[in-house]
Design a protein around this motif. Structure first.
Motif, PDB file in Angstrom:
ATOM      1  N   UNK A 144     -37.957  -6.291 -15.788  1.00 18.15           N
ATOM      2  CA  UNK A 144     -38.875  -6.634 -14.713  1.00 18.15           C
ATOM      3  C   UNK A 144     -38.363  -7.815 -13.924  1.00 18.15           C
ATOM      4  N   UNK A 145     -39.258  -8.423 -13.154  1.00 17.78           N
ATOM      5  CA  UNK A 145     -38.916  -9.564 -12.304  1.00 17.78           C
ATOM      6  C   UNK A 145     -39.844 -10.717 -12.652  1.00 17.78           C
ATOM      7  N   UNK A 146     -39.247 -11.847 -13.008  1.00 15.68           N
ATOM      8  CA  UNK A 146     -40.004 -13.003 -13.483  1.00 15.68           C
ATOM      9  C   UNK A 146     -39.958 -14.131 -12.460  1.00 15.68           C
ATOM     10  N   UNK A 147     -41.122 -14.757 -12.252  1.00 12.56           N
ATOM     11  CA  UNK A 147     -41.245 -15.916 -11.367  1.00 12.56           C
ATOM     12  C   UNK A 147     -42.049 -16.980 -12.109  1.00 12.56           C
ATOM     13  N   UNK A 148     -41.585 -18.218 -12.048  1.00 13.53           N
ATOM     14  CA  UNK A 148     -42.307 -19.330 -12.668  1.00 13.53           C
ATOM     15  C   UNK A 148     -42.341 -20.487 -11.673  1.00 13.53           C
ATOM     16  N   UNK A 149     -43.541 -20.971 -11.372  1.00 12.27           N
ATOM     17  CA  UNK A 149     -43.694 -22.112 -10.472  1.00 12.27           C
ATOM     18  C   UNK A 149     -44.572 -23.156 -11.140  1.00 12.27           C
ATOM     19  N   UNK A 150     -44.418 -24.416 -10.725  1.00 10.35           N
ATOM     20  CA  UNK A 150     -45.206 -25.519 -11.270  1.00 10.35           C
ATOM     21  C   UNK A 150     -45.858 -26.274 -10.124  1.00 10.35           C
ATOM     22  N   UNK A 151     -47.135 -26.567 -10.270  1.00  6.75           N
ATOM     23  CA  UNK A 151     -47.871 -27.230  -9.200  1.00  6.75           C
ATOM     24  C   UNK A 151     -47.655 -28.734  -9.234  1.00  6.75           C
ATOM     25  N   UNK A 152     -47.393 -29.289  -8.047  1.00  8.25           N
ATOM     26  CA  UNK A 152     -47.219 -30.728  -7.916  1.00  8.25           C
ATOM     27  C   UNK A 152     -48.473 -31.398  -7.388  1.00  8.25           C
ATOM     28  N   UNK A 153     -48.400 -32.703  -7.198  1.00  7.41           N
ATOM     29  CA  UNK A 153     -49.562 -33.464  -6.748  1.00  7.41           C
ATOM     30  C   UNK A 153     -49.991 -33.084  -5.339  1.00  7.41           C
ATOM     31  N   UNK A 154     -49.061 -32.508  -4.541  1.00  5.15           N
ATOM     32  CA  UNK A 154     -49.386 -32.111  -3.172  1.00  5.15           C
ATOM     33  C   UNK A 154     -50.213 -30.840  -3.119  1.00  5.15           C
ATOM     34  N   UNK A 155     -50.270 -30.131  -4.232  1.00  5.99           N
ATOM     35  CA  UNK A 155     -50.977 -28.857  -4.262  1.00  5.99           C
ATOM     36  C   UNK A 155     -50.048 -27.676  -4.123  1.00  5.99           C
ATOM     37  N   UNK A 156     -48.832 -27.892  -3.586  1.00  8.70           N
ATOM     38  CA  UNK A 156     -47.851 -26.824  -3.493  1.00  8.70           C
ATOM     39  C   UNK A 156     -47.198 -26.592  -4.853  1.00  8.70           C
ATOM     40  N   UNK A 157     -46.554 -25.441  -4.986  1.00 11.12           N
ATOM     41  CA  UNK A 157     -45.942 -25.045  -6.240  1.00 11.12           C
ATOM     42  C   UNK A 157     -44.428 -25.064  -6.099  1.00 11.12           C
ATOM     43  N   UNK A 158     -43.755 -25.701  -7.061  1.00 12.93           N
ATOM     44  CA  UNK A 158     -42.298 -25.806  -7.035  1.00 12.93           C
ATOM     45  C   UNK A 158     -41.688 -24.705  -7.887  1.00 12.93           C
ATOM     46  N   UNK A 159     -40.639 -24.101  -7.376  1.00 16.66           N
ATOM     47  CA  UNK A 159     -39.978 -22.989  -8.054  1.00 16.66           C
ATOM     48  C   UNK A 159     -39.173 -23.484  -9.259  1.00 16.66           C
ATOM     49  N   UNK A 160     -39.478 -22.950 -10.445  1.00 16.07           N
ATOM     50  CA  UNK A 160     -38.722 -23.260 -11.657  1.00 16.07           C
ATOM     51  C   UNK A 160     -37.821 -22.106 -12.078  1.00 16.07           C
ATOM     52  N   UNK A 161     -38.288 -20.884 -11.864  1.00 13.03           N
ATOM     53  CA  UNK A 161     -37.485 -19.696 -12.157  1.00 13.03           C
ATOM     54  C   UNK A 161     -37.829 -18.616 -11.145  1.00 13.03           C
ATOM     55  N   UNK A 162     -36.817 -17.979 -10.525  1.00 15.48           N
ATOM     56  CA  UNK A 162     -35.404 -18.033 -10.853  1.00 15.48           C
ATOM     57  C   UNK A 162     -34.775 -19.388 -10.563  1.00 15.48           C
ATOM     58  N   UNK A 163     -33.654 -19.630 -11.256  1.00 17.01           N
ATOM     59  CA  UNK A 163     -32.908 -20.864 -11.101  1.00 17.01           C
ATOM     60  C   UNK A 163     -31.480 -20.543 -10.685  1.00 17.01           C
ATOM     61  N   UNK A 164     -30.905 -21.388  -9.845  1.00 13.66           N
ATOM     62  CA  UNK A 164     -29.527 -21.163  -9.401  1.00 13.66           C
ATOM     63  C   UNK A 164     -28.543 -21.244 -10.558  1.00 13.66           C
ATOM     64  N   UNK A 165     -28.977 -21.820 -11.683  1.00 14.25           N
ATOM     65  CA  UNK A 165     -28.101 -21.950 -12.848  1.00 14.25           C
ATOM     66  C   UNK A 165     -28.070 -20.694 -13.710  1.00 14.25           C
ATOM     67  N   UNK A 166     -28.922 -19.720 -13.422  1.00 16.47           N
ATOM     68  CA  UNK A 166     -29.014 -18.509 -14.243  1.00 16.47           C
ATOM     69  C   UNK A 166     -28.715 -17.283 -13.392  1.00 16.47           C
ATOM     70  N   UNK A 167     -27.627 -16.607 -13.686  1.00 18.24           N
ATOM     71  CA  UNK A 167     -27.247 -15.364 -12.989  1.00 18.24           C
ATOM     72  C   UNK A 167     -27.259 -15.518 -11.474  1.00 18.24           C
ATOM     73  N   UNK A 168     -26.799 -16.670 -11.001  1.00 15.73           N
ATOM     74  CA  UNK A 168     -26.707 -16.872  -9.558  1.00 15.73           C
ATOM     75  C   UNK A 168     -28.032 -16.893  -8.842  1.00 15.73           C
TER      76      UNK A 168
END
Length: 264
Positions: A109-133
Motif C-alpha cells: 500500500x501507500x503510507x503517509x505520516x505527518x506530525x502537527x506543529x504549533x502552527x496547526x499545520x502538519x509536517x511530513x515525516x513519511x515518506x522521507x527522502x532517506x528511504x527509497x528516494x
C-alpha cells in the motif's frame, strides 16, 4: 529536534466491540472472503479475468485485494542498554527519553505520516527522502521506522505537552498528499531533500481524510502481552496497536490519530 509525545489516543474512531473481528486476527490471518460467488456450470471453460487497457496497448488484469487492509504500529523507547523496545503507548514520556515509531502492514500500500506543529499545520515525516528516494510505497513485511535511519529518533526535552501524529494507509496513492510530495521531489538533490523535510500539509487536508473514513469501517485492537518460551530462558513481549479496514476493495484506506504525551 522537536520532542514527540507518547500516548496512543485513537481519536475519531471506535474500538471494535465484536470479538469475532479482532484486528490482530484480521491482520495476520484474514478470514476467507465470504462474498457469494456466481454459480458456474461445469461444462463451461474457466472464466478469464477481465483486463483493462494501459499506455502502450498492453492489457493487464484488474487488481483485486484478497486481504483486509491492516496496519500495526508500536512506540519504541531506548532502554539503558541502548536497545529500542516496545513500550505502552499510553505511558507519559520524560525529558531525555528517546523514542521511535514502528509501522508494519499486512499488504502492499501507500503510507503517509505527518506530525502537527504549533502552527496547526502538519509536517511530513513519511515518506522521507532517506528511504527509497522518497517513495511512500510500502510492502508487506517491510517495516518502516519513523524517524528513518539508523540514528533516527525523537528526543524529549524539558518542555511538556502533547503532539499529534496522523497516519494514512491506502491501497492507492492519496491525490492531495502526492501532489505535495512530488511537487518537491524532483531529482533527489540536497535541496529537494531539505524541502521535503520542511513540507507541510494543511489541516483541512487531514480533516477531510479523517472524515472520509468512518469509525464503523475500522477495527482497532491494543495488545499488551508477555510470553515465556517453554525452556523458560526467553521472554517476549508485544505492546502494539492493530488497525484494520476489513474492506477488500482496491480503494480501501485507513487513518489513525496517535497522540504522544510528554511530561517533565
Amino acid at each position: 529536534m522537536k520532542p514527540l509525545m507518547a500516548m496512543a489516543v485513537l481519536s475519531s474512531v471506535m474500538w471494535a466491540q465484536d470479538p469475532g473481528l479482532r484486528a490482530r486476527e484480521l491482520f495476520y490471518s484474514p478470514p476467507p472472503d465470504a462474498t457469494p460467488q456466481p454459480a458456474v456450470k461445469k461444462s463451461l471453460p474457466a472464466r478469464i479475468p477481465q483486463t483493462r487497457p494501459v499506455p502502450g496497448g498492453v492489457p493487464h488484469a484488474t487488481p483485486v485485494a484478497n486481504v483486509p487492509l491492516g496496519l500495526r504500529y508500536s512506540v519504541l523507547k531506548r532502554d539503558d542498554t541502548g536497545k529500542f523496545v516496545e513500550v505502552d503507548p499510553d505511558a507519559t514520556f520524560r525529558s531525555g527519553d528517546r523514542i521511535r515509531l514502528h509501522v508494519d502492514t499486512n499488504t502492499p500500500g501507500y503510507l503517509y505520516v505527518v506530525m502537527q506543529g504549533s502552527s496547526g499545520n502538519w509536517r511530513l515525516l513519511f515518506p522521507s527522502s532517506d528511504v527509497d528516494g522518497g517513495s511512500n510505497r510500502i510492502e508487506k513485511g517491510a517495516a518502516q521506522q519513523i524517524p528513518s535511519g539508523d540514528t533516527g529518533q525523537f528526543l524529549f526535552d524539558q518542555q511538556s505537552g502533547t503532539e499529534k501524529l496522523f497516519l494514512v494507509l491506502s491501497r492507492k496513492p492519496e491525490g492531495d498528499l502526492d501532489k505535495l510530495i512530488y511537487s518537491i521531489t524532483g531529482g533527489g538533490s540536497s535541496s529537494d531533500k531539505k524541502l521535503m523535510a520542511q513540507a507541510t500539509v494543511g489541516d483541512d487536508v487531514v480533516h477531510r481524510l479523517r472524515e472520509e473514513v468512518k469509525s464503523r469501517d475500522l477495527v482497532f485492537e491494543k495488545v499488551d502481552e508477555m510470553s515465556i518460551m517453554t525452556n523458560g530462558s526467553e521472554v517476549k513481549t508485544e505492546k502494539a496497536t492493530y488497525v484494520v479496514n476489513p474492506s477488500r476493495t482496491d480503494d480501501a484506506r485507513l487513518v489513525v490519530d496517535v497522540a504522544l504525551k510528554h511530561g517533565k
